[in-house]
Design an enzyme around this catalytic site. Structure first.
Site, short mmCIF file in Angstrom:
data_model
loop_
_atom_site.label_atom_id
_atom_site.label_comp_id
_atom_site.label_asym_id
_atom_site.label_seq_id
_atom_site.Cartn_x
_atom_site.Cartn_y
_atom_site.Cartn_z
N GLU A 128 0.82 -1.20 0.00
CA GLU A 128 0.00 0.00 0.00
C GLU A 128 0.86 1.26 0.00
OE1 GLU A 128 -2.94 -0.41 -1.01
OE2 GLU A 128 -4.25 -0.08 0.71
N THR A 181 -4.92 7.85 -5.22
CA THR A 181 -4.90 8.09 -3.78
C THR A 181 -3.93 9.20 -3.41
OG1 THR A 181 -5.47 5.77 -3.39
CG2 THR A 181 -4.58 6.99 -1.53
#
Length: 306
Positions: A128, A181
């Site tokens: 991530e 993101t």
């Protein structure tokens, strides 16, 4: 066992008031992954179907997560990873998390499960970090543990699994624009007021209480984001109309899924979730933006072996 096939579910992070700490797992949409144990040491990405993503291990979230786990376990073998992407990158429903969590889950199983699913969260977070610049756990935790998860602390890492109320359903609409993101995080404010922090804490505490007590009305009252939604929502076409339409159709509440552009609604029962889906579609059809809608119960298990 030398090979494993997995369903790696989509997830929703933040869930309105739980920025970077709260997530839930979906049942109806996810990637598939095949991991094969090899005699050659190391990780190799052998195929990616359905998306144009890096094959280089160090540039792929599944590869980075897998390498992190291998550096910890030091097995006398390696692994080939094949990924079928059904979750679009940048969709806001945990595309990178599905790949990262699936990689560490499958490798751990092929090695005889030396680590618990909760212990795998740290290694999935490393993937991530590549995707978003931040090693957040609010997507990979529900992917690995199922249900809802609360990240109580990042240092030390402490994740709490929460069983979802049985009638809770999720409706998600994905406007097919890409919102990375990293870009969505760049609009966030560094400082917040004490008043806003107090409101957010109250809603998060209330939402957790509602989940444990299966108080659907309380869940609905707490689906309010004081901090992130006001600044991120401007990046999502028709956000206010989408959220309002779902609530008017009977949904408990809703918000931005992860960093967007997907928008979610929580409902009590599948029938209401379908009405929310119709309301979402009716609003988005007023635009030229293509979209897809998913309706799903909460996935209580997380990643599944196929």
């Amino acid at each position: 066992m030398n090979e494993i096939q997995l369903f790696c579910p989509a997830t929703i992070a933040n869930v309105s008031c739980g920025f970077d700490v709260l997530g839930l797992c979906l049942e109806s949409v996810g990637d598939e992954m095949t991991i094969t144990k090899t005699d050659r040491i190391g990780i190799r990405i052998t195929d990616i179907i359905g998306a144009n993503l890096p094959m280089e291990v160090e540039k792929n979230v599944a590869g980075v997560a897998a390498l992190s786990l291998l550096h910890h376990l030091l097995p006398n073998c390696g692994f080939d990873i094949k990924i079928t992407k059904n979750i679009k990158a940048g969709s806001g429903i945990g595309s990178s998390a599905a790949s990262a969590a699936g990689a560490v889950y499958g490798i751990n199983k092929l090695l005889g499960s030396p680590l618990t699913d909760k212990e795998l969260i740290y290694f999935a977070m490393q993937g991530e970090a590549l995707a978003s610049g931040s090693p957040h756990a609010d997507n990979v935790s529900p992917a690995l543990l199922g249900g809802f998860t609360l990240v109580r602390s990042y240092d030390p890492l402490d994740v709490i699994a929460i069983t979802a109320p049985p009638e809770l359903y999720v409706t998600v609409i994905h406007p097919q624009i890409e919102l990375k993101t990293k870009d969505a995080r760049s609009v966030l404010k560094e400082n917040i007021s004490l008043k806003k922090a107090t409101i957010q804490c109250g809603n998060l505490g209330g939402l957790i209480s509602g989940l444990y007590t299966q108080d659907y009305d309380l869940i609905g009252r707490c689906l309010h984001d004081e901090l992130v939604e006001p600044v991120r929502s401007i990046l999502i076409p028709k956000f206010a109309e989408l959220k309002g339409a779902a609530i008017h159709a009977g949904a408990l509440g809703g918000g931005i899924s992860g960093s967007g552009p997907s928008v979610f609604a929580l409902s009590r029962g599948e029938a209401t979730a379908r009405k929310a889906a119709e309301a979402f579609a009716s609003v988005m059809q007023q635009t030229s933006v293509p979209f897809e809608v998913h309706i799903s119960p909460i996935n209580p298990i997380g990643i599944k072996i196929l």
